[in-house]
Motif scaffolding. Structure first.
Motif, PDB file in Angstrom:
ATOM      1  N   GLU A  71       0.838  -1.211   0.000  1.00  0.00           N
ATOM      2  CA  GLU A  71       0.000   0.000   0.000  1.00  0.00           C
ATOM      3  C   GLU A  71       0.868   1.255   0.000  1.00  0.00           C
ATOM      4  O   GLU A  71       0.589   2.231   0.703  1.00  0.00           O
ATOM      5  CB  GLU A  71      -0.966   0.001   1.181  1.00  0.00           C
ATOM      6  N   ALA A  72       1.919   1.217  -0.804  1.00  0.00           N
ATOM      7  CA  ALA A  72       2.804   2.376  -0.947  1.00  0.00           C
ATOM      8  C   ALA A  72       2.319   3.253  -2.098  1.00  0.00           C
ATOM      9  O   ALA A  72       1.762   2.760  -3.081  1.00  0.00           O
ATOM     10  CB  ALA A  72       4.240   1.925  -1.185  1.00  0.00           C
ATOM     11  N   TRP A  73       2.554   4.560  -1.974  1.00  0.00           N
ATOM     12  CA  TRP A  73       2.134   5.527  -2.992  1.00  0.00           C
ATOM     13  C   TRP A  73       3.358   6.368  -3.356  1.00  0.00           C
ATOM     14  O   TRP A  73       3.910   7.076  -2.515  1.00  0.00           O
ATOM     15  CB  TRP A  73       1.019   6.405  -2.435  1.00  0.00           C
ATOM     16  N   VAL A  74       3.803   6.222  -4.605  1.00  0.00           N
ATOM     17  CA  VAL A  74       5.025   6.888  -5.070  1.00  0.00           C
ATOM     18  C   VAL A  74       4.646   7.903  -6.147  1.00  0.00           C
ATOM     19  O   VAL A  74       3.997   7.553  -7.133  1.00  0.00           O
ATOM     20  CB  VAL A  74       6.020   5.859  -5.640  1.00  0.00           C
ATOM     21  N   GLN A  75       5.050   9.140  -5.973  1.00  0.00           N
ATOM     22  CA  GLN A  75       4.718  10.179  -6.959  1.00  0.00           C
ATOM     23  C   GLN A  75       5.937  11.051  -7.233  1.00  0.00           C
ATOM     24  O   GLN A  75       6.674  11.432  -6.312  1.00  0.00           O
ATOM     25  CB  GLN A  75       3.569  11.057  -6.456  1.00  0.00           C
ATOM     26  N   ASP A  91      -0.636  -3.800  -3.792  1.00  0.00           N
ATOM     27  CA  ASP A  91      -1.624  -2.732  -3.570  1.00  0.00           C
ATOM     28  C   ASP A  91      -0.952  -1.359  -3.549  1.00  0.00           C
ATOM     29  O   ASP A  91      -1.227  -0.529  -2.675  1.00  0.00           O
ATOM     30  CB  ASP A  91      -2.396  -2.964  -2.271  1.00  0.00           C
ATOM     31  N   SER A  92      -0.075  -1.124  -4.518  1.00  0.00           N
ATOM     32  CA  SER A  92       0.709   0.112  -4.547  1.00  0.00           C
ATOM     33  C   SER A  92       0.531   0.853  -5.859  1.00  0.00           C
ATOM     34  O   SER A  92      -0.033   0.311  -6.824  1.00  0.00           O
ATOM     35  CB  SER A  92       2.194  -0.199  -4.301  1.00  0.00           C
ATOM     36  N   ALA A  93       1.005   2.097  -5.904  1.00  0.00           N
ATOM     37  CA  ALA A  93       0.891   2.925  -7.108  1.00  0.00           C
ATOM     38  C   ALA A  93       2.164   3.733  -7.296  1.00  0.00           C
ATOM     39  O   ALA A  93       2.758   4.222  -6.330  1.00  0.00           O
ATOM     40  CB  ALA A  93      -0.314   3.864  -7.000  1.00  0.00           C
ATOM     41  N   VAL A  94       2.569   3.871  -8.567  1.00  0.00           N
ATOM     42  CA  VAL A  94       3.718   4.701  -8.936  1.00  0.00           C
ATOM     43  C   VAL A  94       3.233   5.676  -9.993  1.00  0.00           C
ATOM     44  O   VAL A  94       2.820   5.273 -11.082  1.00  0.00           O
ATOM     45  CB  VAL A  94       4.887   3.845  -9.473  1.00  0.00           C
ATOM     46  N   LEU A  95       3.265   6.964  -9.695  1.00  0.00           N
ATOM     47  CA  LEU A  95       2.670   7.977 -10.553  1.00  0.00           C
ATOM     48  C   LEU A  95       3.712   9.012 -10.980  1.00  0.00           C
ATOM     49  O   LEU A  95       4.526   9.463 -10.171  1.00  0.00           O
ATOM     50  CB  LEU A  95       1.527   8.693  -9.818  1.00  0.00           C
ATOM     51  N   VAL A 113      -0.318  -0.157  -9.861  1.00  0.00           N
ATOM     52  CA  VAL A 113      -0.624   0.753 -10.964  1.00  0.00           C
ATOM     53  C   VAL A 113       0.578   1.641 -11.234  1.00  0.00           C
ATOM     54  O   VAL A 113       1.134   2.250 -10.307  1.00  0.00           O
ATOM     55  CB  VAL A 113      -1.852   1.631 -10.638  1.00  0.00           C
ATOM     56  N   PHE A 114       0.991   1.707 -12.498  1.00  0.00           N
ATOM     57  CA  PHE A 114       1.964   2.690 -12.961  1.00  0.00           C
ATOM     58  C   PHE A 114       1.202   3.662 -13.856  1.00  0.00           C
ATOM     59  O   PHE A 114       0.585   3.242 -14.839  1.00  0.00           O
ATOM     60  CB  PHE A 114       3.085   2.027 -13.761  1.00  0.00           C
ATOM     61  N   ARG A 115       1.256   4.946 -13.539  1.00  0.00           N
ATOM     62  CA  ARG A 115       0.496   5.930 -14.318  1.00  0.00           C
ATOM     63  C   ARG A 115       1.408   7.084 -14.722  1.00  0.00           C
ATOM     64  O   ARG A 115       2.083   7.679 -13.879  1.00  0.00           O
ATOM     65  CB  ARG A 115      -0.693   6.457 -13.515  1.00  0.00           C
ATOM     66  N   ASP A 131      -2.411  -8.506 -11.909  1.00  0.00           N
ATOM     67  CA  ASP A 131      -3.279  -7.330 -11.737  1.00  0.00           C
ATOM     68  C   ASP A 131      -2.449  -6.051 -11.735  1.00  0.00           C
ATOM     69  O   ASP A 131      -2.508  -5.238 -10.801  1.00  0.00           O
ATOM     70  CB  ASP A 131      -4.094  -7.420 -10.445  1.00  0.00           C
ATOM     71  N   VAL A 132      -1.642  -5.887 -12.779  1.00  0.00           N
ATOM     72  CA  VAL A 132      -0.786  -4.709 -12.917  1.00  0.00           C
ATOM     73  C   VAL A 132      -1.250  -3.885 -14.112  1.00  0.00           C
ATOM     74  O   VAL A 132      -1.551  -4.434 -15.173  1.00  0.00           O
ATOM     75  CB  VAL A 132       0.697  -5.115 -13.092  1.00  0.00           C
ATOM     76  N   VAL A 133      -1.320  -2.562 -13.940  1.00  0.00           N
ATOM     77  CA  VAL A 133      -1.751  -1.646 -14.994  1.00  0.00           C
ATOM     78  C   VAL A 133      -0.632  -0.651 -15.284  1.00  0.00           C
ATOM     79  O   VAL A 133      -0.106  -0.013 -14.359  1.00  0.00           O
ATOM     80  CB  VAL A 133      -3.031  -0.877 -14.592  1.00  0.00           C
ATOM     81  N   PHE A 134      -0.278  -0.531 -16.559  1.00  0.00           N
ATOM     82  CA  PHE A 134       0.629   0.519 -17.023  1.00  0.00           C
ATOM     83  C   PHE A 134      -0.235   1.497 -17.819  1.00  0.00           C
ATOM     84  O   PHE A 134      -0.590   1.229 -18.961  1.00  0.00           O
ATOM     85  CB  PHE A 134       1.736  -0.060 -17.904  1.00  0.00           C
ATOM     86  N   GLU A 135      -0.568   2.609 -17.220  1.00  0.00           N
ATOM     87  CA  GLU A 135      -1.493   3.569 -17.820  1.00  0.00           C
ATOM     88  C   GLU A 135      -0.744   4.812 -18.312  1.00  0.00           C
ATOM     89  O   GLU A 135      -0.077   5.493 -17.526  1.00  0.00           O
ATOM     90  CB  GLU A 135      -2.570   3.973 -16.806  1.00  0.00           C
ATOM     91  N   ASP A 136      -0.841   5.086 -19.612  1.00  0.00           N
ATOM     92  CA  ASP A 136      -0.192   6.261 -20.207  1.00  0.00           C
ATOM     93  C   ASP A 136       1.302   6.296 -19.868  1.00  0.00           C
ATOM     94  O   ASP A 136       1.854   7.335 -19.501  1.00  0.00           O
ATOM     95  CB  ASP A 136      -0.862   7.556 -19.735  1.00  0.00           C
TER      96      ASP A 136
END
Length: 217
Positions: A71-75, A91-95, A113-115, A131-136
């Motif tokens: 549950e890490a959030w990287v921006q 359950d993490s996101a890299v933006l 999620v990578f966005r 369940d991995v998403v590479f968005e844009d």
């Protein structure tokens, strides 16, 4: 997969975050910590990040082998020549981040999620992606050889020199990709979903792999 917040304040644990100005340490457990503008080049293998936010973090040649991100959030991160081999992401996101020269072989990514990220020269050989998403995103020179991909999608992303040789794919949706640059051709595409236009683009590679000569006259 739940909606990924774009803003720090929208994180479900945002009110619990505490600033962490100090360095990263190997085998350390970080819980609800906010790393902002951290620059780090050292050893933090085996570190654990639970419900943490990392904003504007710059890692150069850092060692985070077998690190855990739950549950890490990287921006806005810039990670260059970072060792993330056998790391675990859940359950993490890299933006809006840049990851270049990353050694992530044997890593496990579940519900990540990578966005709007740029991934360049990233080694994910033998990795597990579920369940991995590479968005844009831009994926350039990304090696997924021998990896296991399940329920992975790439909406709006550009793939350049992405290798899937020896990979195992299940429900991998490539239809949303802006471009499919696969130097290994059709090898490793079994189990992927592609669109009709993409099939036409890949037709020469399919023909070559099958030993088919195409001539109109």
């Amino acid at each position: 997969m739940p909606t990924t917040p774009d803003q720090l304040a929208d994180l479900p644990y945002a009110h619990l975050l505490r600033p962490h100005p100090g360095p990263l340490r190997a085998e350390e457990r970080y819980d609800t910590a906010h790393f902002d503008g951290l620059r780090f080049e050292g050893q933090a293998s085996g570190a654990s990040f639970l419900e943490c936010a990392l904003t504007g973090v710059e890692l150069q040649g850092a060692k985070l082998r077998q690190a855990r991100f739950n549950e890490a959030w990287v921006q806005g991160a810039r990670w260059v020549a970072v060792e993330l081999a056998e790391s675990d992401w859940q359950d993490s996101a890299v933006l809006g981040s840049v990851l270049a020269g990353i050694s992530g072989y044997g890593a496990a990514l579940r519900r990540v999620v990578f966005r709007q990220c740029k991934l360049e020269a990233v080694n994910l050989r033998g990795a597990l992606l579920r369940d991995v998403v590479f968005e844009d995103c831009l994926l350039r020179d990304v090696d997924l050889g021998g990896a296991k991909l399940t329920d992975v999608s790439v909406p709006g992303s550009t793939l350049e020199e992405v290798r899937l040789n020896g990979a195992t794919l299940k429900n991998v949706d490539l239809r949303g990709a802006v471009r499919l640059g696969l130097p290994d051709g059709p090898q490793g595409l079994r189990g992927a979903l592609i669109g009709t236009a993409q099939l036409f683009d890949l037709a020469p590679q399919f023909a070559h792999a099958l030993g088919i000569t195409v001539k109109d006259s």
